[in-house]
Design a protein around this motif. Structure first.
Motif, PDB file in Angstrom:
ATOM      1  N   HIS A   1     -28.875  85.892  12.915  1.00  0.00           N
ATOM      2  CA  HIS A   1     -29.641  85.948  14.173  1.00  0.00           C
ATOM      3  C   HIS A   1     -31.072  85.530  13.875  1.00  0.00           C
ATOM      4  CE1 HIS A   1     -31.444  87.425  17.883  1.00  0.00           C
ATOM      5  NE2 HIS A   1     -30.221  87.363  18.379  1.00  0.00           N
ATOM      6  N   ARG A   2     -31.670  84.818  14.827  1.00  0.00           N
ATOM      7  CA  ARG A   2     -33.044  84.348  14.668  1.00  0.00           C
ATOM      8  C   ARG A   2     -34.029  85.517  14.566  1.00  0.00           C
ATOM      9  NH1 ARG A   2     -35.399  79.751  15.932  1.00  0.00           N
ATOM     10  NH2 ARG A   2     -33.843  78.911  14.473  1.00  0.00           N
TER      11      ARG A   2
ATOM     12  N   ARG B   1     -26.195  88.012  31.311  1.00  0.00           N
ATOM     13  CA  ARG B   1     -27.612  87.649  31.100  1.00  0.00           C
ATOM     14  C   ARG B   1     -28.357  87.396  32.402  1.00  0.00           C
ATOM     15  NH1 ARG B   1     -29.915  86.179  26.392  1.00  0.00           N
ATOM     16  NH2 ARG B   1     -28.806  88.056  25.811  1.00  0.00           N
TER      17      ARG B   1
ATOM     18  N   ASN C   1     -23.240  89.364  14.538  1.00  0.00           N
ATOM     19  CA  ASN C   1     -24.081  89.563  15.719  1.00  0.00           C
ATOM     20  C   ASN C   1     -23.198  89.902  16.920  1.00  0.00           C
ATOM     21  OD1 ASN C   1     -23.075  87.089  16.821  1.00  0.00           O
ATOM     22  ND2 ASN C   1     -24.483  85.980  15.500  1.00  0.00           N
TER      23      ASN C   1
ATOM     24  N   ARG D   1     -21.385  76.935   9.479  1.00  0.00           N
ATOM     25  CA  ARG D   1     -21.954  78.288   9.498  1.00  0.00           C
ATOM     26  C   ARG D   1     -20.880  79.223  10.014  1.00  0.00           C
ATOM     27  NH1 ARG D   1     -25.791  76.135   7.579  1.00  0.00           N
ATOM     28  NH2 ARG D   1     -28.018  76.324   8.084  1.00  0.00           N
ATOM     29  N   LEU D   2     -20.899  80.477   9.597  1.00  0.00           N
ATOM     30  CA  LEU D   2     -19.974  81.458  10.154  1.00  0.00           C
ATOM     31  C   LEU D   2     -20.421  81.776  11.575  1.00  0.00           C
ATOM     32  CD1 LEU D   2     -19.234  84.185   7.453  1.00  0.00           C
ATOM     33  CD2 LEU D   2     -17.849  82.186   8.076  1.00  0.00           C
TER      34      LEU D   2
ATOM     35  N   ARG E   1     -26.889  95.702  19.393  1.00  0.00           N
ATOM     36  CA  ARG E   1     -25.823  95.443  20.373  1.00  0.00           C
ATOM     37  C   ARG E   1     -24.473  95.322  19.663  1.00  0.00           C
ATOM     38  NH1 ARG E   1     -28.256  90.032  22.614  1.00  0.00           N
ATOM     39  NH2 ARG E   1     -28.282  89.745  20.355  1.00  0.00           N
TER      40      ARG E   1
ATOM     41  N   LYS F   1     -24.152  74.548   0.709  1.00  0.00           N
ATOM     42  CA  LYS F   1     -25.192  73.776   1.423  1.00  0.00           C
ATOM     43  C   LYS F   1     -24.799  72.327   1.653  1.00  0.00           C
ATOM     44  CE  LYS F   1     -27.915  77.196   1.669  1.00  0.00           C
ATOM     45  NZ  LYS F   1     -27.855  77.889   2.967  1.00  0.00           N
TER      46      LYS F   1
ATOM     47  N   GLY G   1     -20.900  83.781  14.830  1.00  0.00           N
ATOM     48  CA  GLY G   1     -20.925  85.228  15.031  1.00  0.00           C
ATOM     49  C   GLY G   1     -21.676  85.973  13.945  1.00  0.00           C
ATOM     50  N   PHE G   2     -22.311  85.205  13.036  1.00  0.00           N
ATOM     51  CA  PHE G   2     -23.113  85.860  11.993  1.00  0.00           C
ATOM     52  C   PHE G   2     -24.536  85.317  12.009  1.00  0.00           C
ATOM     53  CE2 PHE G   2     -20.212  88.417   9.388  1.00  0.00           C
ATOM     54  CZ  PHE G   2     -18.994  88.036   9.931  1.00  0.00           C
TER      55      PHE G   2
ATOM     56  N   HIS H   1     -25.910  79.319  20.568  1.00  0.00           N
ATOM     57  CA  HIS H   1     -26.450  80.363  21.450  1.00  0.00           C
ATOM     58  C   HIS H   1     -25.279  81.075  22.123  1.00  0.00           C
ATOM     59  CE1 HIS H   1     -29.108  82.526  24.002  1.00  0.00           C
ATOM     60  NE2 HIS H   1     -29.454  81.598  24.864  1.00  0.00           N
TER      61      HIS H   1
ATOM     62  N   HIS I   1     -32.621  89.593  26.553  1.00  0.00           N
ATOM     63  CA  HIS I   1     -32.914  89.551  25.110  1.00  0.00           C
ATOM     64  C   HIS I   1     -34.183  88.770  24.830  1.00  0.00           C
ATOM     65  CE1 HIS I   1     -31.674  89.698  20.748  1.00  0.00           C
ATOM     66  NE2 HIS I   1     -31.495  90.920  21.194  1.00  0.00           N
TER      67      HIS I   1
HETATM   68  C1  SDX Z   1     -27.256  84.529  20.272  1.00  0.00           C
HETATM   69  O1  SDX Z   1     -32.198  84.432  20.483  1.00  0.00           O
HETATM   70  C2  SDX Z   1     -31.376  85.293  20.909  1.00  0.00           C
HETATM   71  O2  SDX Z   1     -31.757  86.416  21.224  1.00  0.00           O
HETATM   72  C3  SDX Z   1     -29.946  84.826  20.993  1.00  0.00           C
HETATM   73  C4  SDX Z   1     -28.955  85.897  21.428  1.00  0.00           C
HETATM   74  C5  SDX Z   1     -29.216  86.349  22.829  1.00  0.00           C
HETATM   75  O3  SDX Z   1     -28.830  87.484  23.140  1.00  0.00           O
HETATM   76  O4  SDX Z   1     -29.692  85.529  23.641  1.00  0.00           O
HETATM   77  O5  SDX Z   1     -29.030  87.007  20.552  1.00  0.00           O
HETATM   78  C6  SDX Z   1     -27.534  85.368  21.434  1.00  0.00           C
HETATM   79  O6  SDX Z   1     -27.441  83.346  20.394  1.00  0.00           O
HETATM   80  C7  SDX Z   1     -26.780  85.150  18.998  1.00  0.00           C
HETATM   81  C8  SDX Z   1     -26.590  84.084  17.849  1.00  0.00           C
HETATM   82  C9  SDX Z   1     -25.253  83.405  18.102  1.00  0.00           C
HETATM   83  N1  SDX Z   1     -25.107  82.223  17.197  1.00  0.00           N
HETATM   84  C10 SDX Z   1     -24.231  82.221  16.196  1.00  0.00           C
HETATM   85  O7  SDX Z   1     -23.536  83.193  15.872  1.00  0.00           O
HETATM   86  C11 SDX Z   1     -24.132  80.881  15.459  1.00  0.00           C
HETATM   87  C12 SDX Z   1     -24.128  81.119  13.920  1.00  0.00           C
HETATM   88  N2  SDX Z   1     -25.438  81.577  13.522  1.00  0.00           N
HETATM   89  C13 SDX Z   1     -26.390  80.604  12.933  1.00  0.00           C
HETATM   90  O8  SDX Z   1     -26.334  79.374  13.641  1.00  0.00           O
HETATM   91  C14 SDX Z   1     -27.785  81.191  12.759  1.00  0.00           C
HETATM   92  O9  SDX Z   1     -27.625  82.418  12.175  1.00  0.00           O
HETATM   93  C15 SDX Z   1     -28.681  81.339  13.952  1.00  0.00           C
HETATM   94  C16 SDX Z   1     -28.903  80.047  14.656  1.00  0.00           C
HETATM   95  C17 SDX Z   1     -28.115  82.329  14.931  1.00  0.00           C
HETATM   96  C18 SDX Z   1     -30.028  81.899  13.475  1.00  0.00           C
HETATM   97  O10 SDX Z   1     -30.530  80.979  12.639  1.00  0.00           O
HETATM   98  P1  SDX Z   1     -31.879  81.316  11.842  1.00  0.00           P
HETATM   99  O11 SDX Z   1     -32.366  82.713  11.957  1.00  0.00           O
HETATM  100  O12 SDX Z   1     -32.835  80.253  12.210  1.00  0.00           O
HETATM  101  O13 SDX Z   1     -31.379  81.274  10.378  1.00  0.00           O
HETATM  102  P2  SDX Z   1     -31.723  80.106   9.454  1.00  0.00           P
HETATM  103  O14 SDX Z   1     -31.137  78.878  10.004  1.00  0.00           O
HETATM  104  O15 SDX Z   1     -33.188  80.137   9.161  1.00  0.00           O
HETATM  105  O16 SDX Z   1     -30.892  80.594   8.190  1.00  0.00           O
HETATM  106  C19 SDX Z   1     -31.482  81.396   7.178  1.00  0.00           C
HETATM  107  C20 SDX Z   1     -30.501  81.248   6.032  1.00  0.00           C
HETATM  108  C21 SDX Z   1     -30.161  79.788   5.716  1.00  0.00           C
HETATM  109  O17 SDX Z   1     -29.821  79.701   4.361  1.00  0.00           O
HETATM  110  P3  SDX Z   1     -31.020  79.246   3.309  1.00  0.00           P
HETATM  111  O18 SDX Z   1     -31.559  77.927   3.817  1.00  0.00           O
HETATM  112  O19 SDX Z   1     -32.043  80.356   3.345  1.00  0.00           O
HETATM  113  O20 SDX Z   1     -30.312  79.154   1.966  1.00  0.00           O
HETATM  114  O21 SDX Z   1     -29.254  81.866   6.385  1.00  0.00           O
HETATM  115  C22 SDX Z   1     -28.231  80.888   6.421  1.00  0.00           C
HETATM  116  C23 SDX Z   1     -28.919  79.541   6.515  1.00  0.00           C
HETATM  117  O22 SDX Z   1     -28.115  78.525   5.958  1.00  0.00           O
HETATM  118  N3  SDX Z   1     -27.426  81.178   7.597  1.00  0.00           N
HETATM  119  C24 SDX Z   1     -26.093  81.210   7.612  1.00  0.00           C
HETATM  120  C25 SDX Z   1     -25.740  81.590   8.910  1.00  0.00           C
HETATM  121  N4  SDX Z   1     -26.854  81.766   9.646  1.00  0.00           N
HETATM  122  C26 SDX Z   1     -27.899  81.502   8.833  1.00  0.00           C
HETATM  123  N5  SDX Z   1     -25.171  80.941   6.640  1.00  0.00           N
HETATM  124  C27 SDX Z   1     -23.881  81.059   7.011  1.00  0.00           C
HETATM  125  N6  SDX Z   1     -23.459  81.425   8.236  1.00  0.00           N
HETATM  126  C28 SDX Z   1     -24.355  81.702   9.202  1.00  0.00           C
HETATM  127  N7  SDX Z   1     -23.947  82.055  10.436  1.00  0.00           N
END
Ligand code: SDX
Length: 394
Positions: free
Chosen positions: A271-272, A353, A326, A265-266, A280, A260, A268-269, A229, A194
């Protein structure tokens, strides 16, 4: 003329890179390994073929695949002394702690990459690692439940062997369920690479110092362990169990994730990179239904998961922020349905991976223009100041 694109040294030294392994379009939800679309690969290949593709750059012919599978089986056993290591871990040690340390210790038992020209042995090291990581993963589970190890079988496929090493027992007439084997095979493919995610970047950075492959991949295992991650799939199940155990409503948990004033955070929801449905996740969602059709709803966790998915994907807060389920959301559910213990979820993510980590390690190692990764920083500390002798300090 070397076939490599030369680029600004500043770009090289930041640890960023150009790569020919994986392509992602986060806006359109596209993922390709070496030019092949992920849905095409899942539909037409098994994990061995995809591992071969990522490591060697081409899909194998029938003979090449058979030979690769034979090599992987040949190298699937662990040194006896390594097997003894497992018994020294606490029974409740997290399998990722075992995996990371056992992968690093492979370089002690198989030091071929420390010899004069590591390139002579790189294919052997790659095959050993691809195969032994699976054995280490299964053994770490058996250690956690106090069971004897089950060795790999020559007549089982990569995924059949893993499930057999995990679950078989002399007192059970156990045979890997074909739907579980298919699901595991697809999930390993979906996780295989990825781009520059956290753990792959860790492997590249460590490998850029010319550390051996085992050491570099051990670093990747440690990076993957984090709940933001690779630990997210386990966090999904913990979140769903918390909802059930505390009698929360799904609506309450969704509102809490939007609030806030807390850091929840939820899992599984979001993605960066993907700001649309993770391609996927789309495939894993279909696989989830297939496994559900076979396993049935053996607990209320599935109902909560499906309700959470439905509420979140129709909620304006999530829609406005392009937050979708995700891959970890559906992976966690599928592994749960397959009765894989949740502490093993990230270990299976690492197994999937691994070919991607190896491909990126080799790409950096074989690029004559790449130097040791050296990200820079913006200094935000105190201005220059003089030291006051200890006796005068107040
Ligand atoms: C993987 O990089 C990769 O490719 C990773 C991966 C891989 O294959 O290697 O795809 C695998 O790691 C998938 C991601 C798994 N992680 C999770 O499911 C953990 C929950 N997700 C969050 O921690 C978050 O979504 C991230 C870390 C995955 C992504 O963070 P971002 O893109 O930096 O999002 P952000 O922090 O900039 O959030 C943007 C907005 C924020 O709100 P505002 O400040 O705009 O008001 O979205 C909100 C965040 O608060 N937000 C969420 C959220 N994720 C982002 N709100 C609630 N629940 C969430 N999960």
């Amino acid at each position: 003329d070397t076939g490599y694109i030369t680029y600004d040294p500043g770009f090289i030294n930041t640890g960023s890179c150009m790569s020919s392994i994986c392509y992602i379009d986060g806006e359109k939800g596209i993922l390709r390994y070496r030019g092949y679309d992920i849905a095409d690969l899942v539909q037409n290949c098994d994990f061995i073929e995809v591992a071969y593709l990522l490591v060697k750059g081409v899909l194998p012919t029938l003979d090449e695949r058979s030979n690769y599978a034979r090599l992987l089986n040949k190298h699937s056993m662990l040194h006896t002394d390594m097997r003894n290591f497992f018994r020294s871990y606490p029974h409740d040690a997290h399998p990722m702690a075992i995996l990371a340390s056992m992968v690093a210790s492979l370089s002690a038992f198989y030091p071929e990459m420390e010899e004069k020209d590591p390139e002579d042995n790189i294919d052997l090291t790659v095959t050993r690692l691809l195969s032994k990581m699976r054995t280490i993963a299964a053994f770490s589970y058996r250690q956690s439940i106090g069971y004897d190890f089950v060795d790999p079988r020559y007549d089982y496929s990569y995924c059949e062997n893993f499930l057999n090493m995990m679950f078989s027992s002399p007192v059970l007439d156990y045979h890997p369920d074909p739907v579980h084997v298919k699901a595991l095979n697809q999930l390993l493919i979906l996780h295989a690479d990825h781009e520059q995610n956290c753990s792959t970047s860790a492997v590249r950075l460590v490998g850029s110092s010319e550390a051996n492959l085992y050491a570099s991949v051990a670093a990747g295992c440690c990076a993957l362990w984090g709940p933001k991650h690779g630990g997210a799939n386990q966090a999904v199940i913990e979140m769903l169990n918390k909802i059930i155990k505390e009698g929360l409503s799904v609506k309450e948990i969704v509102e809490k994730a939007k609030d806030k004033s807390n850091t929840f955070r939820l899992s599984g929801f979001g993605h960066r990179v993907y700001k649309t449905f993770d391609p996927r996740a789309r495939i894993a969602k279909q696989m989830c239904q297939e496994v559900l059709n076979v396993e049935g709803m053996h607990d209320s966790l599935m109902e909560v998961a499906l309700e959470l998915e439905d509420i979140a994907i129709h909620d304006d807060y999530f829609i406005e922020r392009n937050l979708y389920p995700n891959i970890d959301f559906y992976t966690g559910i599928i592994f749960h349905l397959m009765r894989i213990p949740q502490q093993m979820f990230t270990v299976l993510f690492a197994m999937g991976r691994l070919p991607g980590w190896i491909a990126h390690y080799l790409e950096w190692r074989h690029d004559p223009y790449q130097k040791i990764g050296r990200p820079r920083q913006i200094y935000a500390g105190p201005e220059t100041r003089k030291v006051i002798p200890l006796s005068l300090r107040t």
